[in-house]
Design a protein around this motif. Structure first.
Motif, mmCIF file in Angstrom:
data_model
loop_
_atom_site.group_PDB
_atom_site.id
_atom_site.type_symbol
_atom_site.label_atom_id
_atom_site.label_comp_id
_atom_site.label_asym_id
_atom_site.label_seq_id
_atom_site.Cartn_x
_atom_site.Cartn_y
_atom_site.Cartn_z
ATOM 1 N N LEU A 1 0.807 -1.222 0.000
ATOM 2 C CA LEU A 1 0.000 0.000 0.000
ATOM 3 C C LEU A 1 0.848 1.283 0.000
ATOM 4 N N SER B 1 0.723 3.934 -2.927
ATOM 5 C CA SER B 1 0.265 5.292 -2.600
ATOM 6 C C SER B 1 1.281 6.334 -3.056
ATOM 7 N N VAL C 1 0.896 6.731 -6.739
ATOM 8 C CA VAL C 1 -0.309 7.508 -7.070
ATOM 9 C C VAL C 1 -0.099 8.983 -6.746
ATOM 10 N N MET D 1 -2.317 14.898 -8.657
ATOM 11 C CA MET D 1 -2.359 14.670 -7.215
ATOM 12 C C MET D 1 -1.659 15.797 -6.453
ATOM 13 N N ILE E 1 -1.916 14.690 0.669
ATOM 14 C CA ILE E 1 -1.800 13.777 -0.478
ATOM 15 C C ILE E 1 -1.159 12.467 -0.053
ATOM 16 N N ILE E 2 -0.082 12.566 0.721
ATOM 17 C CA ILE E 2 0.606 11.343 1.188
ATOM 18 C C ILE E 2 1.129 11.603 2.600
ATOM 19 N N ILE F 1 -4.912 11.047 1.136
ATOM 20 C CA ILE F 1 -5.718 10.907 -0.082
ATOM 21 C C ILE F 1 -5.232 9.741 -0.960
ATOM 22 N N SER F 2 -3.919 9.639 -1.176
ATOM 23 C CA SER F 2 -3.385 8.601 -2.074
ATOM 24 C C SER F 2 -3.763 7.198 -1.606
ATOM 25 N N SER F 3 -3.564 6.906 -0.316
ATOM 26 C CA SER F 3 -3.857 5.555 0.181
ATOM 27 C C SER F 3 -5.325 5.216 0.006
ATOM 28 N N VAL G 1 -7.445 6.447 -2.126
ATOM 29 C CA VAL G 1 -7.783 6.281 -3.544
ATOM 30 C C VAL G 1 -7.360 4.886 -4.012
ATOM 31 N N VAL G 2 -6.149 4.467 -3.618
ATOM 32 C CA VAL G 2 -5.656 3.140 -4.018
ATOM 33 C C VAL G 2 -6.577 2.053 -3.456
#
Lengths: 207, 149, 383
Positions: free
Chosen positions: B27, B31, B34, B40, C136-137, C143-145, C147-148
């Motif tokens: 993960l 992440s 992404v 993003m 974002i991270i 947000i990224s986690s 979304v994944v």
């Protein structure tokens, strides 16, 4: 302009659901001729735009003349928003919803060239709760330009639904689209209901 | 054809199983990948925009950010400029701000940190009002409403 | 006798059930402990062990009894409650309040959840940015986690995400189980389409205003997570909407109808997830040769995903969240988990075993952190 665009987009679907099938055969009478469809659709949309521009002007001048004090300017439109929004919500949840399309009167027009213009006229003058809401909004805007923008948003939002009209025959699951459109109209009503309530509360606090 | 469909379906289902097994251990890596995608990044309406000027005072610093007019398809007619005060701030902040770097002061701002009152004096017709004035973890932040140039 | 055999078709013997639980046992052990369980802090150790046992016992019973929804719901509801506890606890620890301030928005410290995703799409495409004041991270609920996790879960489970992954769904699922019989039995079919209307409205309004309008104005779960500080008529109106929708759609209506009304009539993410049902490998199938059209499944479906017409046509609707309630109710074992491409009525056990492993693994690992955290908090509070 955002809320009027949303109102146009949501109520446009319900408007299409009511009037689309009345207007379709007239606008698409010679559907083989793409140029003719484009001209007729443009005439129809231009007529609507002109009518809305006139309404924006009248509504704004009316607002300037009537809503003079800041309290009245908030509370009266707030009440109007609530009334029309409730009508819009009622339309979407009512089981006996079966409004007739004012464009039906086009049957009486013999000159085919005038048909798109008459359709544009009847469609934009077919007073529905959504149009009343936009009239209220136009009458409370600070400047005439803002009133035009509010009507422009409503025009663009509602017109988008008419653009794929030539493809109407090919769209499957029309009932589903109609259902979603009707519910979206109800939601737009809820948005303006909240706007009306905040207007009134704000008016009382500021007054 | 029927057999191919069955095999394809089962293959797709097993692929789902494998993806789920590697999802959680991987993960963090997924992440990070992404987060590097071009879209993003947080919209300037929330971050306050990029820093344009950094001013240093005796005990604190002042960051003036680039004005934000972000809209959906085109720039909006109204926006804001964010100013951040960092460090050991005085009880009463008084600053004249030139947000567009034209050498002219655009507004004067006074923040009373005790009663949380913020006053704005505009010298530029494009400067509207105080949108937000709040204490932050790093000091104080103010957003001043602007009309487009 | 025939009927009894069919009814118990998904049941397994003790040995077989243990064997099917073994891979889940090993994988959850690895995921929950990282291979090295840490018992240095007693409360943490007990919390970890309890959750690990709970997760695996529930999975064992799914195989042993042949019932799916009954055990899924336990973990699903515990997940929803514990996630709310975790979020609220985090808010109280970091901010000393359940509301967030303007400073939290300015510093982009708002926890992100999957319900924001539909509103992100258009602005991400047109403005190349995310319209949410989160991280974002890194940091809490980035947000990224999210979304994944959502993307992968939706591609594999489709709307199954709503019954196996969503940390809010357990709220109305839980309330829908309180009464034995529904008070309101019939609801106009039209309302089923409401999530799509909400989806259209929030996508448009979010794009035009560059604001996550569903979170700002509608989300009922603000009532049990975090909300904007009430400082004006607008923020008071928002708080009123959150509380009314939570009270109406998450508590009162689920109790009265025995349905998940928030998920059925409001959630815009549910609408997107249901569209993804078209591409996922797992599905719910109706074995028409075994079905005796008793329509018990129609009555128990919590998401209005089954109608008599669906049963007669042998196809479930796109609203199905694969919760398994219909299967638990079916006396003929005619409605079952299936795999796309595999004809209905065949490979029933194989499809169920595979689906349960995939979906349960997701829920178990996804939920474990917050359940352990909640249990740890409770232990500390009690002792």
């Amino acid at each position: 302009m955002t809320d009027s665009l949303i109102l146009g987009l949501s109520s446009g679907s319900a408007c299409l659901a009511t009037c689309g099938m009345v207007m379709f055969p007239y606008l698409m009478a010679d559907s083989a001729n793409v140029k003719r469809i484009a001209v007729d659709l443009s005439l129809f949309l231009i007529t609507r735009l002109i009518i809305y521009a006139i309404m924006a002007t009248l509504a704004w001048h009316f607002g300037q003349a009537v809503f003079k004090s800041p309290v009245v300017r908030n509370i009266v439109p707030g009440l109007l928003y609530i009334i029309f929004a409730v009508m819009l919500v009622w339309y979407s949840i009512s089981k006996s919803r079966n409004p007739s399309c004012p464009a039906k009167m086009v049957k009486t027009v013999s000159n085919k060239r005038l048909v798109p213009i008459v359709l544009g006229l009847t469609n934009s003058l077919g007073f529905c709760p959504a149009l009343f809401i936009i009239l209220t909004k136009g009458s409370t805007e600070r400047t005439l330009v803002q009133s035009y923008l509010a009507f422009l948003g409503f025009f663009v939002g509602s017109s988008l639904w008419f653009l794929p009209l030539p493809l109407a025959g090919r769209i499957r699951k029309k009932e589903v689209i109609k259902n979603i459109g009707i519910l979206a109209t109800g939601l737009a009503g809820v948005i303006f209901l909240i706007k009306g309530l905040t207007n009134i509360i704000g008016g009382i606090i500021n007054g | 054809m029927k057999k191919t469909k069955i095999i394809a379906g089962i293959f797709w289902a097993f692929l789902g199983l494998i993806v789920f097994i590697i999802l959680f251990p991987g993960l963090n890596n997924f992440s990070v990948s992404v987060s590097k995608l071009p879209f993003m990044k947080i919209n300037p309406r929330y971050t306050g925009g990029e820093k344009a000027y950094h001013l240093v005072a005796e005990k604190c610093t002042l960051d003036i950010r680039r004005p934000v007019f972000n809209g959906f398809l085109k720039e909006s007619n109204s926006g804001f400029v964010q100013i951040d005060w960092r460090g050991d701030l005085p009880a009463l902040i008084n600053d004249s701000i030139d947000y567009n770097g034209d050498g002219e002061k655009d507004f004067f701002i006074q923040i009373n940190r005790k009663n949380l009152k913020t006053d704005l004096k505009s010298f530029n017709p494009k400067v509207k009002d105080v949108v937000i004035s709040t204490p932050t973890s790093y000091g104080w932040a103010v957003r001043v409403g602007l009309l487009k140039e | 006798m025939d009927n009894i055999l069919k009814t118990t078709g998904m049941k397994k013997s003790l040995g077989k059930s243990l064997l099917y639980t073994l891979p889940m046992f090993l994988i959850t052990f690895m995921f929950l402990t990282g291979g090295k369980p840490n018992f240095s802090d007693t409360a943490s150790g007990i919390a970890l062990l309890t959750v690990f046992i709970l997760v695996n016992v529930l999975f064992f019973f799914m195989h042993f009894t042949g019932k799916t929804d009954k055990y899924r719901a336990v973990l699903f509801i515990v997940f929803a409650l514990s996630l709310s506890y975790t979020l609220i606890n985090n808010m109280l620890e970091v901010r000393k309040a359940m509301y967030f301030s303007q400073a939290d928005i300015l510093e982009c410290k708002i926890p992100f959840c999957h319900l924001v995703i539909p509103m992100m799409i258009l602005p991400a495409a047109f403005t190349k940015s995310i319209i949410f004041p989160g991280s974002i991270i890194g940091g809490f609920a980035n947000i990224s986690s999210m979304v994944v996790l959502w993307l992968v879960a939706t591609l594999v489970l489709g709307r199954g995400f709503c019954s196996w992954g969503c940390f809010y769904g357990g709220w109305d699922d839980g309330f829908s189980r309180i009464r034995k019989r529904p008070v309101i039995k019939k609801i106009n079919e039209l309302w089923k389409w409401m999530p799509y209307a909400v989806l259209i409205m929030v996508i448009l309004s979010a794009a035009l205003t560059l604001m996550p309008t569903y979170c700002s104005w509608i989300c009922p779960f603000k009532a049990v997570t975090e909300f904007e500080q009430v400082t004006s008529v607008e923020s008071a109106t928002k708080a009123g909407i959150f509380l009314s929708l939570f009270g109406g759609l998450v508590i009162v209506l689920p109790v009265m109808t025995k349905k998940r009304t928030q998920c059925s009539f409001l959630c815009p993410l549910g609408a997107i997830n249901s569209l993804s049902n078209k591409i996922t490998p797992f599905t719910v199938k109706i074995d028409k040769s075994a079905c005796n059209e008793c329509f018990k499944c129609v009555g128990v479906c919590p998401l209005y995903a089954l109608s008599k017409e669906d049963i007669r046509s042998g196809k479930v609707s796109i609203f199905c969240s694969k919760c398994g309630k219909c299967m638990d109710a079916c006396p003929q074992n005619a409605i079952h988990y299936g795999i796309k491409g595999v004809p209905s009525g065949t490979l029933k056990n194989f499809s169920r075993n595979l689906f349960l492993f995939v979906s349960y693994l997701f829920m178990a690992v996804f939920s474990a952190g917050s359940i352990i955290n909640t249990f740890h908090g409770l232990l500390k509070f009690i002792f």
